[in-house]
Design a protein around this motif. Structure first.
Motif, short mmCIF file in Angstrom:
data_model
loop_
_atom_site.label_atom_id
_atom_site.label_comp_id
_atom_site.label_asym_id
_atom_site.label_seq_id
_atom_site.Cartn_x
_atom_site.Cartn_y
_atom_site.Cartn_z
N ALA A 154 4.24 -21.40 2.82
CA ALA A 154 5.59 -21.95 2.97
C ALA A 154 6.46 -21.53 1.80
CB ALA A 154 5.54 -23.47 3.10
N ALA A 155 6.49 -20.23 1.55
CA ALA A 155 7.13 -19.69 0.35
C ALA A 155 8.64 -19.83 0.33
CB ALA A 155 6.75 -18.21 0.19
N ALA A 156 9.25 -20.14 1.47
CA ALA A 156 10.71 -20.32 1.50
C ALA A 156 11.11 -21.78 1.40
CB ALA A 156 11.29 -19.72 2.79
N GLY A 157 10.13 -22.69 1.38
CA GLY A 157 10.43 -24.11 1.32
C GLY A 157 10.75 -24.60 -0.08
N LEU A 170 4.98 -15.78 -14.47
CA LEU A 170 3.72 -15.72 -15.18
C LEU A 170 3.09 -14.33 -15.15
CD1 LEU A 170 2.12 -19.09 -13.98
CD2 LEU A 170 2.89 -18.55 -16.30
N GLY A 171 3.68 -13.43 -14.36
CA GLY A 171 3.15 -12.08 -14.28
C GLY A 171 2.19 -11.85 -13.14
N ALA A 172 2.13 -12.78 -12.19
CA ALA A 172 1.24 -12.64 -11.05
C ALA A 172 1.92 -11.86 -9.93
CB ALA A 172 0.81 -14.01 -10.54
N ARG A 173 1.10 -11.26 -9.10
CA ARG A 173 1.58 -10.70 -7.84
C ARG A 173 1.57 -11.84 -6.82
NH1 ARG A 173 -1.81 -6.90 -3.63
NH2 ARG A 173 -0.09 -6.42 -2.21
N VAL A 174 2.68 -12.04 -6.11
CA VAL A 174 2.82 -13.19 -5.23
C VAL A 174 2.99 -12.73 -3.78
CG1 VAL A 174 4.02 -15.34 -4.79
CG2 VAL A 174 3.99 -14.39 -7.11
N ILE A 175 2.09 -13.19 -2.92
CA ILE A 175 2.23 -13.01 -1.48
C ILE A 175 2.63 -14.37 -0.92
CG2 ILE A 175 1.03 -12.43 0.67
CD1 ILE A 175 -0.92 -10.76 -1.03
N GLY A 176 3.69 -14.39 -0.12
CA GLY A 176 4.19 -15.67 0.38
C GLY A 176 4.33 -15.70 1.88
N THR A 177 3.80 -16.75 2.52
CA THR A 177 3.96 -16.89 3.97
C THR A 177 5.32 -17.48 4.28
OG1 THR A 177 3.02 -19.12 4.14
CG2 THR A 177 1.48 -17.28 4.19
N ALA A 178 5.94 -16.96 5.33
CA ALA A 178 7.26 -17.43 5.74
C ALA A 178 7.56 -16.88 7.13
CB ALA A 178 8.33 -16.98 4.76
N SER A 179 8.48 -17.50 7.83
CA SER A 179 8.96 -16.95 9.09
C SER A 179 9.74 -15.67 8.80
CB SER A 179 9.84 -17.97 9.81
OG SER A 179 10.97 -18.28 9.03
N GLU A 180 9.83 -14.81 9.80
CA GLU A 180 10.47 -13.51 9.58
C GLU A 180 11.91 -13.64 9.12
OE1 GLU A 180 10.04 -10.53 12.50
OE2 GLU A 180 7.87 -10.79 12.72
N ARG A 181 12.60 -14.69 9.57
CA ARG A 181 14.00 -14.85 9.15
C ARG A 181 14.13 -15.13 7.66
NH1 ARG A 181 15.76 -20.15 8.55
NH2 ARG A 181 14.22 -21.75 9.09
N VAL A 186 12.33 -14.51 0.57
CA VAL A 186 11.12 -14.52 -0.25
C VAL A 186 11.08 -13.29 -1.16
CG1 VAL A 186 8.59 -14.41 -0.18
CG2 VAL A 186 9.83 -15.93 1.38
N ARG A 187 11.50 -12.14 -0.65
CA ARG A 187 11.55 -10.94 -1.50
C ARG A 187 12.49 -11.17 -2.68
NH1 ARG A 187 11.94 -8.41 3.67
NH2 ARG A 187 9.97 -7.39 4.24
N GLY A 188 13.61 -11.83 -2.41
CA GLY A 188 14.57 -12.10 -3.48
C GLY A 188 14.03 -13.02 -4.56
N LEU A 189 13.01 -13.81 -4.20
CA LEU A 189 12.39 -14.71 -5.17
C LEU A 189 11.33 -14.00 -6.00
CD1 LEU A 189 11.81 -17.81 -2.84
CD2 LEU A 189 13.66 -17.52 -4.51
N GLY A 190 10.94 -12.80 -5.57
CA GLY A 190 9.91 -12.06 -6.29
C GLY A 190 8.58 -12.00 -5.57
N GLY A 191 8.56 -12.38 -4.28
CA GLY A 191 7.32 -12.38 -3.52
C GLY A 191 7.25 -11.29 -2.47
N GLU A 192 6.06 -11.07 -1.94
CA GLU A 192 5.84 -10.16 -0.83
C GLU A 192 5.60 -11.01 0.42
OE1 GLU A 192 2.85 -7.12 -1.69
OE2 GLU A 192 3.08 -7.60 -3.83
N PRO A 193 6.52 -11.01 1.37
CA PRO A 193 6.40 -11.93 2.51
C PRO A 193 5.41 -11.46 3.56
CG PRO A 193 8.38 -10.62 2.73
CD PRO A 193 7.78 -10.25 1.40
N VAL A 194 4.71 -12.43 4.16
CA VAL A 194 3.91 -12.20 5.36
C VAL A 194 4.21 -13.32 6.33
CG1 VAL A 194 2.02 -10.97 4.20
CG2 VAL A 194 1.94 -13.45 4.41
N SER A 195 4.17 -13.03 7.60
CA SER A 195 4.44 -14.05 8.61
C SER A 195 3.26 -14.99 8.72
CB SER A 195 4.72 -13.40 9.97
OG SER A 195 5.88 -12.59 9.90
N HIS A 196 3.54 -16.27 8.91
CA HIS A 196 2.46 -17.24 9.10
C HIS A 196 2.04 -17.25 10.56
CE1 HIS A 196 5.73 -19.64 10.69
NE2 HIS A 196 6.32 -19.70 9.51
N GLY A 197 1.04 -18.03 10.88
CA GLY A 197 0.58 -18.14 12.25
C GLY A 197 -0.61 -17.25 12.54
#
Length: 309
Positions: A154-157, A170-181, A186-197
């Motif tokens: 829920a990386a967009a919540g 902290l210097g971590a690589r972040v993968i974040g689940t989120a809906s495609e919209r 999520v990219r703007g926050l510094g994460g790599e988005p993947v769709s949930h489900g």
């Protein structure tokens, strides 16, 4: 004063605006003029009675734990705050009674920190519960380190969007689940988005074939089960949504007030390390609508209730 309250458990329809007694300010408390109060999932869960086993209600209950506002009067044992100070707080006590959806709240000093100067009252109200949750899980539970890969659900919540930013800081690589919209968000926050489900595990494995070092779960259920199978050797798992995380060798975390942690988050906001996205604001008399929208569970960032000056 005017406040939102409920006298029985139930849906948003039990919330009503009315006059209640002004709060009493104890020696260790601060009277705060509320300017904004964020809505969190725990608010409607309390309203519907899900937390009754651990939090006794004293009806009528004023909901809300997050606040940003201005100090009106500090208690006699609180020299660290003065009249006119702008503050934020995670105003949680061990009973459900005097919350933040009101014109004023008597906040224990241990729940407060100074408001970020760079943020509006509405944005600042979104920091306390969500920010403390993200900060404490990343630092105290998962102990995320530079160079590690963390999966944030829920990386967009509200919680997830702050967790992505803090983990990236902290210097971590972040993968974040989120809906495609919400992928660009999520990219703007510094994460790599993947769709949930369905198919989540395969999508995450595509990005991290060796598994992830840590998982920050705020969804539970199937997402938690899939997450346990995505961990690299010695990987760590934490959930704020599902106590059954312990069955997978992980830890369950319930956020606690901490003024030092909260002040650190405020400083990070002023430094531009974290930003707070407010998706929608509601006036105090429309708190029920704010609860309904939050309960739908599709909000980007935070929903905030505002109180007129």
């Amino acid at each position: 004063m005017k406040a939102i309250s409920y006298s029985r458990y139930g849906g948003p329809e039990v919330l009503g605006l009315g006059e209640v007694d002004d709060p009493r300010v104890g020696p260790d408390s601060v009277l705060v003029k509320v300017r904004a109060a964020a809505v969190n999932p725990v608010d409607w869960k309390c309203r519907e009675g899900y937390l009754d086993p651990i939090l006794q209600p004293v009806f009528p209950v004023i909901p809300g734990w997050d606040v940003s506002g201005v100090v009106v009067r500090p208690g006699p044992a609180v020299p660290e705050f003065a009249v006119g100070d702008e503050v934020i707080g995670y105003v949680r006590e061990d009973v459900l009674s005097r919350g933040t959806f009101a014109e004023y709240v008597a906040a224990p000093a241990r729940t407060l920190a100074r408001k970020p100067r760079s943020l509006s009252f509405e944005q600042a109200a979104g920091i306390p519960l969500a920010g403390l949750t993200a900060y404490q899980v990343l630092h105290r539970v998962l102990e995320v380190k530079r160079g590690e890969t963390i999966l944030v659900h829920a990386a967009a919540g509200g919680v997830g969007s702050i967790a992505v930013q803090l983990a990236a800081h902290l210097g971590a690589r972040v993968i974040g689940t989120a809906s495609e919209r919400n992928h660009d968000f999520v990219r703007g926050l510094g994460g790599e988005p993947v769709s949930h489900g369905e198919g989540l595990a395969e999508r995450v494995r595509g990005l991290a074939p060796e598994g992830v070092d840590a998982v920050f779960d705020s969804v539970g259920g199937d997402a938690l089960k899939a997450s346990a199978n995505l961990l690299a050797p010695e990987g760590r798992l934490a959930s704020i949504a599902d106590p059954e995380v312990v069955d997978y060798g992980g830890r369950y975390w319930f956020v606690r007030p901490d003024p030092q942690d909260l002040q650190h988050l405020s400083d990070l906001a002023d430094q531009g390390t974290i930003t707070i996205h407010v998706s929608k604001t509601f006036p105090l008399d429309q708190a029920a609508a704010a609860h309904r929208l939050n309960q739908e569970g599709r909000t980007r960032g935070k929903i905030v209730v505002t109180v007129s000056e």
